[in-house]
Scaffold this motif. Structure first.
Motif, mmCIF file in Angstrom:
data_model
loop_
_atom_site.group_PDB
_atom_site.id
_atom_site.type_symbol
_atom_site.label_atom_id
_atom_site.label_comp_id
_atom_site.label_asym_id
_atom_site.label_seq_id
_atom_site.Cartn_x
_atom_site.Cartn_y
_atom_site.Cartn_z
ATOM 1 N N SER A 166 86.383 31.242 57.625
ATOM 2 C CA SER A 166 85.877 31.497 59.015
ATOM 3 C C SER A 166 85.211 30.307 59.149
ATOM 4 C CB SER A 166 85.119 32.817 59.112
ATOM 5 O OG SER A 166 85.848 34.090 59.123
ATOM 6 N N GLU A 167 84.410 29.746 58.179
ATOM 7 C CA GLU A 167 83.516 28.797 58.565
ATOM 8 C C GLU A 167 84.559 27.389 58.800
ATOM 9 O OE1 GLU A 167 82.036 30.614 54.779
ATOM 10 O OE2 GLU A 167 83.717 30.559 55.889
ATOM 11 N N VAL A 168 85.577 27.257 58.251
ATOM 12 C CA VAL A 168 86.386 26.132 58.572
ATOM 13 C C VAL A 168 87.023 26.393 59.778
ATOM 14 C CG1 VAL A 168 88.606 24.978 57.903
ATOM 15 C CG2 VAL A 168 86.929 25.656 56.079
ATOM 16 N N LEU A 169 87.388 27.516 60.156
ATOM 17 C CA LEU A 169 87.942 27.697 61.499
ATOM 18 C C LEU A 169 86.947 27.368 62.764
ATOM 19 C CD1 LEU A 169 89.920 31.119 61.427
ATOM 20 C CD2 LEU A 169 90.704 28.873 61.722
ATOM 21 N N VAL A 170 85.618 27.706 62.397
ATOM 22 C CA VAL A 170 84.654 27.508 63.374
ATOM 23 C C VAL A 170 84.458 26.087 63.439
ATOM 24 C CG1 VAL A 170 82.177 27.927 64.064
ATOM 25 C CG2 VAL A 170 83.372 29.722 63.059
ATOM 26 N N LYS A 171 84.320 25.305 62.340
ATOM 27 C CA LYS A 171 84.339 23.892 62.467
ATOM 28 C C LYS A 171 85.348 23.070 63.414
ATOM 29 C CE LYS A 171 81.259 23.460 58.608
ATOM 30 N NZ LYS A 171 81.042 22.546 57.371
ATOM 31 N N THR A 172 86.521 23.697 62.814
ATOM 32 C CA THR A 172 87.804 23.256 63.625
ATOM 33 C C THR A 172 87.779 23.438 65.065
ATOM 34 O OG1 THR A 172 88.982 23.700 61.691
ATOM 35 C CG2 THR A 172 90.321 23.338 63.577
#
Length: 699
Positions: free
Chosen positions: A622-628
């Protein structure tokens, strides 16, 4: 820390060595423990939780990008034939990334022949994956030792691994002074001998060895042709063959699997004749692309007209030679509707014979390529467009046929244009400043010509455009030219050139004022790269033309502040609701059907969610998705804001720069939507605007 109490304890060398060994052992053990916890810590980070298949895909894209990198910073990592700048970026980051990179064998298949150490290592890491080897080098005498080691590596690699080479590109050239041609010929001969062994995985083979006019070869072109044919015969999967300066034996039966064949810069004695090509093409039913830069002149010796070849899969055809030879070959090819890119490079021989050949070429083009010609471009090249959907009122993208003429082919050019069916032409471009009135008159009476683009020749064009617009006393009515013209683009016109006391700008205004009175008004005039244009000229033209677009060229100090009409970028679909009968039995049946439909939709949605949860995109942390998501929002705002003044968001709220990202992020899958909705920062930029871009503007 120094401790006086222990001084002298390790006075003997034996005790000192034992103590040092014990200390070293403890250091190694504790370093292992620290490394273990570092690995556990890294395993919890976002980058190490990205699914391996996504990481491998990303690494592959990074490797592809590195193949085209040319910055000065990366030059020291660049080697001939391949670039390895991507290696430290993917395999020197952490143990997880390195393990993923080493397990992705496809990453290591592009072998850098110019770097012996890396070439050997990448061959080992690629395991049994198909290899790509590309070597484009120059034999310089002053670099003989370095070049010799590279060539040794190339030959050893091909000897040992040719059986799993998938793509092979070889270009061997002498230095530009031509002083090392002997070494070039020797290396070329050695490579051909090595390549005679079977290559069962080879699909794409490119070999280039330009021959200078003074170079001689003791083995002769036919001897090398037999070697190259042996290579082709030993490659049963070969589908793409590109040869530059290398002869082949055209009678070989080994071309049956070819999809692409390109042969260029052949010695004169090795060029194919029409009979050779027909024999070869009869054995290549899968051929999609054919390029032969020069065909051997026929000198009147041609196969019978009954000899034809059906190329049902051919899409691109490029041939060159004299007019009779090329038209004879083209006339014997049976093409399908897939043939959408035909290029002919023609040289003139006899004007009378060439004209007859060009007429037959035009007739074949009209007969076998489906559709009507909607666009023609005239210049040093004649290009014709036949779109698959001629009813669509948009300019086609790629020409179906392009014909290059030499300077002696004016009669051939005119004969080809006269033989074309021109009634369907809607777009006409004149890309040359040298043009005669006879050629222009071929297109003056086109019934549906809408768009015309012309360069220079101001008074010749004005003469044709004014024809029939002003009736003279005691003279019969004259039919006007270009009666259906609606859009005109003029390029490189000298507006200050004078004739009969009036300059071109005034003649142009008079011409279109008369055409408007005659019911032949122009909707759009585009002025590009013209000289001596001022604001007054443009304003006068706007009074007799619906819209004038001027690029500001000419003697002008102020910007063109004419208002352009905004394009309608979308169409709104209006749906009408129809009421249904309300009888009781029908209502009960509809309620039951709706209930069952809802239940089954819920079941399908449940299984779709389970299936989606197994995909790589739903396993991204989820952290990667939010940054993306945040990066996408920033990019969307930056791009849309740059063109904000030219865009009307009325009826298209999702295209607004502040909210245009929403469908791309939250309308993909349930997991992405849940992540987006659980991140308040994504929704903190509230768009409140009143005016043109607010979606409230009324037409």
């Amino acid at each position: 820390m120094y401790d006086p109490a222990t001084e002298g304890t390790f006075s003997t060398s034996a005790l000192r060595d034992k103590a040092e060994a014990h200390i070293q052992e403890q250091i190694i053990a504790h370093k292992s423990i620290i490394r273990y916890y570092h690995e556990r810590h890294n395993a919890l980070t976002v980058t190490c939780r990205i699914p391996p298949e996504i990481l491998a895909t990303i690494f592959g894209e990074v490797a592809k990008y590195a193949q085209n990198a040319s910055s000065s910073y990366e030059k020291k990592y660049t080697v001939k034939g391949a670039k390895i700048t991507w290696i430290p970026k993917v395999s020197h980051v952490c143990s997880h990334w390195r393990a993923v990179a080493l397990s992705a064998f496809d990453l290591w298949t592009n072998i850098p022949i110019g770097n012996p150490s890396w070439a050997t290592e990448m061959i080992q890491r690629s395991k049994a994956a198909p290899l790509t080897i590309a070597y484009r080098g120059v034999v310089y005498p002053r670099h003989a030792s370095t070049v010799e080691s590279t060539h040794t590596l190339l030959k050893n690699t091909l000897r040992s691994h040719l059986s799993r080479v998938k793509n092979l590109a070889l270009e061997i050239r002498s230095d530009y002074g031509g002083g090392n041609q002997g070494a070039t010929r020797k290396l070329f001969a050695e490579l051909l001998t090595i390549l005679e062994q079977p290559a069962p995985m080879l699909e794409r083979f490119e070999i280039r060895k330009p021959l200078s006019s003074t170079e001689t070869d003791a083995s002769g072109p036919r001897s090398k042709a037999s070697l190259i044919n042996a290579i082709i015969t030993g490659s049963p999967r070969l589908t793409h063959l590109d040869m530059y300066g290398c002869a082949i034996a055209w009678e070989t039966p080994a071309f049956r699997h070819l999809k692409s064949l390109a042969v260029s810069r052949l010695p004169e004695q090795a060029r194919p004749s029409v009979a050779h090509l027909l024999g070869l093409l009869s054995q290549t039913p899968l051929l999609e692309t054919l390029s032969i830069d020069t065909i051997q002149a026929s000198h009147g010796i041609l196969p019978p007209d009954s000899v034809t070849v059906d190329l049902g899969r051919l899409e691109r055809l490029t041939i060159g030679g004299d007019v009779p030879t090329c038209t004879s070959l083209f006339g014997r090819l049976i093409l399908s509707n897939r043939a959408r890119n035909i290029v002919l490079h023609l040289t003139s021989t006899r004007p009378d014979f060439d004209s007859a050949s060009m007429k037959s070429l035009a007739q074949k083009f009209e007969r076998e390529i489906e559709g009507a010609i909607t666009k023609v471009e005239l210049g040093s090249v004649i290009r014709c467009w036949k779109p698959k959907f001629p009813d669509v009122q948009t300019e086609p993208e790629d020409p179906v046929i392009s014909i290059f003429f030499d300077n002696k082919s004016s009669a051939s050019r005119l004969a080809f244009l006269q033989s074309l069916s021109r009634d369907g032409i809607q777009f006409l471009d004149f890309e040359t400043t040298i043009i005669d009135e006879d050629t222009l008159l071929l297109f003056a009476d086109l019934p549906i010509l809408k768009h015309l683009r012309c360069i220079s020749n101001e008074y010749l064009w004005l003469k044709l455009l004014r024809r029939g617009t002003a009736a003279k006393r005691n003279s019969p009515a004259v039919r006007p030219y270009f009666a259906s013209l609606r859009c005109l683009t003029i390029i490189d016109w000298a507006m200050d050139a004078t004739q009969a006391g009036k300059d071109v700008a005034k003649w142009l205004t008079t011409c279109f004022r008369l055409r408007k009175k005659a019911g032949l008004g122009l909707q759009l005039l585009e002025i590009e790269e013209c000289t001596a244009v001022d604001e007054e000229d443009v304003e006068r033209l706007r009074k007799c033309i619906d819209k004038v677009v001027w690029d500001g060229s000419g003697d002008v100090n102020e910007d063109d502040d004419s208002e352009e009409e905004e394009c309608d970028l979308s169409r709104t679909l209006m749906w009408k609701a129809h009421s249904l009968p309300t009888a009781a039995p029908r209502a009960v049946a509809e309620a039951y059907i709706d209930e069952q439909t809802t239940n089954y939709k819920a079941i399908i949605r449940y299984y779709n969610e389970r299936r989606n949860s197994l995909t790589a995109t739903c396993r991204i942390p989820s952290e990667v998705l939010v940054k993306t998501f945040k990066e996408v929002i920033d990019c969307t705002k930056t791009f849309a804001t740059a063109f904000r003044s030219d865009y009307n968001y009325s009826g298209q709220p999702w295209r607004h720069p502040n909210i245009g990202w929403i469908p791309n992020m939250s309308h993909v899958c349930a997991h992405w939507r849940e992540v987006a909705l659980s991140t308040p920062d994504l929704w903190s930029n509230i768009p409140i605007e009143i005016g043109k871009h607010s979606g409230r503007e009324k037409d």
